[in-house]
Motif scaffolding. Structure first.
Motif, short mmCIF file in Angstrom:
data_model
loop_
_atom_site.label_atom_id
_atom_site.label_comp_id
_atom_site.label_asym_id
_atom_site.label_seq_id
_atom_site.Cartn_x
_atom_site.Cartn_y
_atom_site.Cartn_z
N PRO A 27 10.53 -9.64 -51.39
CA PRO A 27 11.50 -9.19 -52.40
C PRO A 27 11.43 -7.67 -52.56
O PRO A 27 10.45 -7.03 -52.16
CB PRO A 27 11.04 -9.90 -53.68
CG PRO A 27 10.18 -11.03 -53.22
CD PRO A 27 9.54 -10.58 -51.94
N ALA A 28 12.47 -7.10 -53.14
CA ALA A 28 12.49 -5.65 -53.37
C ALA A 28 11.34 -5.26 -54.29
O ALA A 28 10.85 -6.07 -55.09
CB ALA A 28 13.82 -5.25 -53.99
N ILE A 29 10.93 -4.00 -54.20
CA ILE A 29 9.83 -3.51 -55.04
C ILE A 29 10.17 -3.71 -56.51
O ILE A 29 11.31 -3.51 -56.95
CB ILE A 29 9.55 -2.03 -54.73
CG1 ILE A 29 8.27 -1.57 -55.45
CG2 ILE A 29 10.73 -1.15 -55.07
CD1 ILE A 29 7.80 -0.18 -55.02
N ARG A 30 9.18 -4.13 -57.26
CA ARG A 30 9.36 -4.35 -58.69
C ARG A 30 8.92 -3.12 -59.47
O ARG A 30 8.65 -2.07 -58.91
CB ARG A 30 8.58 -5.61 -59.12
CG ARG A 30 9.03 -6.87 -58.37
CD ARG A 30 8.62 -8.12 -59.13
NE ARG A 30 8.85 -9.32 -58.32
CZ ARG A 30 7.90 -10.01 -57.71
NH1 ARG A 30 6.63 -9.63 -57.84
NH2 ARG A 30 8.19 -11.07 -56.98
N ASP A 31 8.85 -3.27 -60.78
CA ASP A 31 8.46 -2.18 -61.67
C ASP A 31 7.16 -1.54 -61.16
O ASP A 31 6.13 -2.21 -61.08
CB ASP A 31 8.26 -2.73 -63.08
CG ASP A 31 7.96 -1.65 -64.10
OD1 ASP A 31 7.77 -0.48 -63.71
OD2 ASP A 31 7.88 -1.98 -65.30
N PRO A 32 7.17 -0.26 -60.80
CA PRO A 32 5.98 0.37 -60.23
C PRO A 32 4.99 0.90 -61.27
O PRO A 32 3.99 1.52 -60.91
CB PRO A 32 6.57 1.54 -59.43
CG PRO A 32 7.78 1.94 -60.22
CD PRO A 32 8.33 0.66 -60.80
N ASN A 33 5.25 0.66 -62.55
CA ASN A 33 4.37 1.18 -63.60
C ASN A 33 3.16 0.28 -63.80
O ASN A 33 3.22 -0.93 -63.56
CB ASN A 33 5.13 1.30 -64.92
CG ASN A 33 6.18 2.38 -64.88
OD1 ASN A 33 5.87 3.55 -64.72
ND2 ASN A 33 7.45 1.99 -65.00
N ALA A 34 2.09 0.88 -64.27
CA ALA A 34 0.89 0.10 -64.58
C ALA A 34 1.14 -0.82 -65.76
O ALA A 34 1.98 -0.54 -66.62
CB ALA A 34 -0.27 1.05 -64.89
N VAL A 35 0.39 -1.90 -65.82
CA VAL A 35 0.36 -2.79 -66.98
C VAL A 35 -0.80 -2.42 -67.89
O VAL A 35 -0.68 -2.42 -69.12
CB VAL A 35 0.24 -4.27 -66.53
CG1 VAL A 35 0.01 -5.19 -67.73
CG2 VAL A 35 1.49 -4.70 -65.77
N VAL A 36 -1.94 -2.07 -67.29
CA VAL A 36 -3.18 -1.81 -68.02
C VAL A 36 -3.52 -0.33 -67.96
O VAL A 36 -3.49 0.28 -66.88
CB VAL A 36 -4.34 -2.63 -67.43
CG1 VAL A 36 -5.64 -2.34 -68.18
CG2 VAL A 36 -4.03 -4.13 -67.48
N TYR A 37 -3.86 0.24 -69.13
CA TYR A 37 -4.24 1.65 -69.25
C TYR A 37 -5.61 1.70 -69.92
O TYR A 37 -5.78 1.21 -71.04
CB TYR A 37 -3.21 2.43 -70.08
CG TYR A 37 -1.83 2.40 -69.46
CD1 TYR A 37 -1.36 3.47 -68.71
CD2 TYR A 37 -1.01 1.27 -69.60
CE1 TYR A 37 -0.10 3.43 -68.11
CE2 TYR A 37 0.24 1.22 -69.00
CZ TYR A 37 0.70 2.29 -68.27
OH TYR A 37 1.93 2.25 -67.67
N LEU A 38 -6.58 2.30 -69.24
CA LEU A 38 -7.94 2.39 -69.74
C LEU A 38 -8.21 3.80 -70.24
O LEU A 38 -7.93 4.78 -69.53
CB LEU A 38 -8.94 2.02 -68.64
CG LEU A 38 -8.76 0.64 -67.99
CD1 LEU A 38 -9.76 0.45 -66.86
CD2 LEU A 38 -8.90 -0.47 -69.02
N ILE A 39 -8.74 3.91 -71.47
CA ILE A 39 -8.97 5.22 -72.09
C ILE A 39 -10.43 5.31 -72.51
O ILE A 39 -10.86 4.61 -73.44
CB ILE A 39 -8.07 5.45 -73.32
CG1 ILE A 39 -6.60 5.18 -72.98
CG2 ILE A 39 -8.21 6.87 -73.83
CD1 ILE A 39 -6.08 3.87 -73.51
N PRO A 40 -11.23 6.15 -71.83
CA PRO A 40 -12.63 6.30 -72.22
C PRO A 40 -12.78 6.66 -73.69
O PRO A 40 -12.02 7.47 -74.24
CB PRO A 40 -13.13 7.44 -71.31
CG PRO A 40 -12.24 7.37 -70.11
CD PRO A 40 -10.89 6.95 -70.64
#
Length: 713
Positions: free
Chosen positions: A369-382
């Motif tokens: 299938p065509a590329i989907r949403d390229p953004n991250a789902v999870v963001y880790l912040i120290p």
């Protein structure tokens, strides 16, 4: 006493010791005695799904092979009851199970053309359906069908996946379980893996289950209770083993960052989340979730966090919910460099998108299938925690829960061996699996306010609560703000009962208090990621002749109905501008803002101020897509908190009638001779919030059943 290898789910500190917080055997013979085999399957499933140490939300599945009466022949036939596609064992009901003839499932073996064609076998499953059951069978159906036991459990416990995701998982499985539990190498779920399980059982008739590399646990028995007790015993054995092995160890190489205080963590999240939300909402509005449990903080503060996070997750369920890998935000809690992070966030997110696109190009196949949403789902912040974004609040929360599972797995695997993520091509083949794509295409069309976040002031009153309900019914998340705490809790309880806890939040707020207003916007940013819709509805009403209108009364009207509307709008504009995805501000004013009424000069003047403020804001917000419109109600008596007080007595006195006659008087004076209800105002507020009014700003809609003095000119 040995300390736990894992810390808990949703921030609970789960001490996995031999003595404390063990998995509890919840089976009740008195309850199960009169149950049919299919009812025992449901009972077993719900018990297993009630403890997230056993399996995550939506993860794993259960089955039973049951003798049933064939509706066509009247003969007794063997039927596989198995959790249907997309279900959750913890909350499943009887209609959540697919039912299939076992003889037809066995007949499918004659149609199987080999591993290159295994996906086509899914198309044959509907032909095996028993009793016209509409519940779709999942891809895991063959894994249950071909295990030659009556009852089969497939769970995703962190303790088992930590073994399964270790570099030497086969050896660890043998060390922990001996011959009791076998091991199979990684294989994508599907028909071929079902045949592998069948072959394993035939060659190892004494085995009670198997660990699937980078996946999870299968256990089986010929009795429902025995299968349940075996499953929890095997998981507990793994938990005890980890507790002994990891006692006294520093997780993830030890801490290199210190956590900020809880209030400071939320303050950082409140500024980061609207900024991230703006970047990730290009295709659809996304909703955020913030998590700063002990488990998450231990990981984001650790020396080995970044290299482990880069490896990605292992279990397919974890991966599908959390994407190939998280984005680690360049925040340093010691320097508190938040302004620098926000300035560099566009480049960080662009780099993640480029990396994702490169992954897609490396791994794509001819029919992908065509590329989907390229953004991250999870963001880790120290020092702060973890943020997740998804199409709705529940999905964002669950994605966070899955990454907590992944953290637990990485913690255990890296403590006793070397953690191994899912190979990149295998991960891609699952993410872009044509069967998964077909499932996505079958999803219902999103509701009109899906992914939108609304703040409703005066949310505990009749109009506010009705507006909140209208938005919730169209898929929005809503925060109710009100100065009356008791009424606020009552309104919340009513909406939560109907729409669930994920989508409803409350904040006690005085719209005239600048600090409280700012705090409310920080709260909505942390709880949902930002804001798309402001309904400024907080209000009072007063009646007095001009001679009897005190300065205090005049100022109170101005404070709440003019200054209050200014304060909540100003903060909404700040967040909406950061997001950069537009927004809608709806003022609930009054017919009295256009048409004068006797003995209400303070109220009418303040309402007129609201209307003109809305016009000014429509000019200021247009360049960034912020629309500002006004709804003018009149005489909304039913359900209104304003009409419960002395305002009702005052207006009845003004018009020379009693309380009972006032609504009739208002109805009869309208052109349409109809009463105006909170739901009518809510409908107008919905119109201005939805995309159907995307080309409307600076407008006024009167919902007054017709009043010629209030006709707009």
């Amino acid at each position: 006493m040995a300390q736990a290898a894992y810390r808990g789910f949703h921030g609970r500190n789960i001490m996995l010791t031999r003595a404390e917080n063990r998995l509890e055997n919840l089976w009740d013979d008195a309850k199960s005695e009169a149950m049919s085999e299919s009812e025992k399957l449901l009972y077993r499933s719900n018990l297993l799904g009630s403890d997230k140490r056993i399996t995550n939300y939506g993860g794993g599945n259960t089955s039973a092979k049951v003798m049933e009466t064939d509706p066509l022949t009247g003969d007794q036939v063997e039927v596989l009851w198995v959790k249907g596609s997309g279900g959750d064992v913890g909350s499943i009901k009887m209609d959540g199970f697919a039912t299939l003839y076992m003889d037809k499932l066995n007949a499918l073996k004659g149609l199987y053309r080999g591993v290159e064609y295994e996906d086509e076998m899914v198309g044959y499953l509907p032909h095996c359906t028993f009793n016209l059951n509409p519940r779709a069978a999942s891809i895991d159906t063959p894994l249950h069908a071909y295990v030659p036991r009556k009852h089969v459990d497939h769970m995703h416990p962190d303790a088992i996946i930590a073994i399964a995701a270790s570099k030497n998982s086969k050896e660890l499985t043998q060390e922990v379980f001996g011959a009791e539990i076998g091991w199979l190498p990684w294989k994508k779920p599907g028909y071929e893996l079902g045949l592998w399980l069948e072959d394993f059982c035939k060659k190892n008739p004494e085995a009670k289950g198997v660990v699937l590399e980078s996946h999870g646990l299968f256990t089986w028995a010929d009795d429902a209770k025995e299968c349940y007790e075996l499953t929890i015993a095997i998981i507990q054995k793994a938990m005890d083993w980890f507790a002994d092995k990891t006692a006294g160890q520093d997780a993830f190489g030890g801490a290199v960052h210190e956590s900020l205080a809880p209030e400071a963590r939320r303050a950082v999240a409140a500024r980061l989340m609207p900024a991230i939300r703006g970047f990730v909402s290009g295709n659809q509005h996304m909703v955020g979730h913030f998590e700063d449990s002990e488990t998450v903080l231990e990981f984001v503060n650790a020396r080995d966090m970044e290299p482990l996070a880069a490896l990605g997750t292992s279990c397919p369920d974890h991966f599908l919910r959390t994407k190939i890998r998280p984005l680690v935000v360049n925040f340093d809690p010691a320097k508190n460099n938040l302004d620098e992070v926000l300035e560099g966030l566009p480049d960080q997110i662009a780099a993640y998108r480029e990396d994702y696109a490169a992954y897609y190009e490396r791994c794509k196949r001819d029919d992908s299938p065509a590329i989907r949403d390229p953004n991250a789902v999870v963001y880790l912040i120290p020092g702060v925690g973890m943020i997740t974004f998804a199409k709705d609040k529940a999905t964002a929360r669950i994605s966070g829960e899955f990454y907590v599972n992944a953290i637990n797995v990485m913690r255990g695997a890296s403590a006793v061996s070397e953690y191994v993520g899912l190979p990149e091509q295998e991960a891609f083949d699952i993410e872009y699996w044509l069967l998964e794509e077909a499932k996505l295409q079958r999803m219902p069309k999103p509701k009109s306010l899906a992914g939108r976040v609304a703040l409703v002031t005066g949310g505990a009153g009749g109009i506010g609560a009705a507006t909140a309900e209208r938005y919730l019914s169209e898929g929005a998340c809503v925060m109710l703000a009100d100065i009356n705490g008791d009424n606020l809790e009552a309104a919340k309880a009513n909406l939560v009962q109907r729409y669930g806890r994920d989508v409803v939040r409350t904040v006690k707020m005085n719209v005239t208090d600048e600090a409280e207003v700012a705090s409310a916007y920080a709260d909505i940013s942390v709880e949902f990621g930002g804001i798309d819709i402001l309904v400024s509805n907080a209000g009072i009403a007063s009646s007095a002749s001009v001679e009897e209108t005190t300065l205090e009364l005049w100022q109170k009207n101005m404070d709440i109905l003019s200054t209050g509307y200014f304060l909540v709008s100003r903060e909404a504009f700040k967040v909406m501008r950061v997001q950069g995805i537009g927004g809608s501000v709806v003022f609930v004013a009054s017919k009295n803002g256009l048409a004068a009424s006797p003995n209400a000069s303070a109220y009418c003047t303040a309402k007129a101020s609201e209307i003109h403020l809305a016009r000014c804001l429509a000019l200021e917000g247009a360049d960034v897509g912020i629309r500002v419109n006004v709804v003018n109600p009149d005489a909304v008596l039913r359900g209104s908190k304003i009409w419960e007080g002395e305002w009702l007595d005052q207006r009845a006195s003004t018009y020379g009638t009693d309380k009972e006659g006032l609504e009739e008087m208002y109805r009869n004076r309208s052109l349409l001779k109809r009463s105006v209800l909170p739901e009518d105002i809510a409908e107008a507020a919905y119109f201005f919030a939805a995309d159907t009014s995307a080309k409307s700003t600076g407008n006024i809609v009167n919902v007054d059943a017709g009043n010629k003095e209030a006709f707009t000119r």
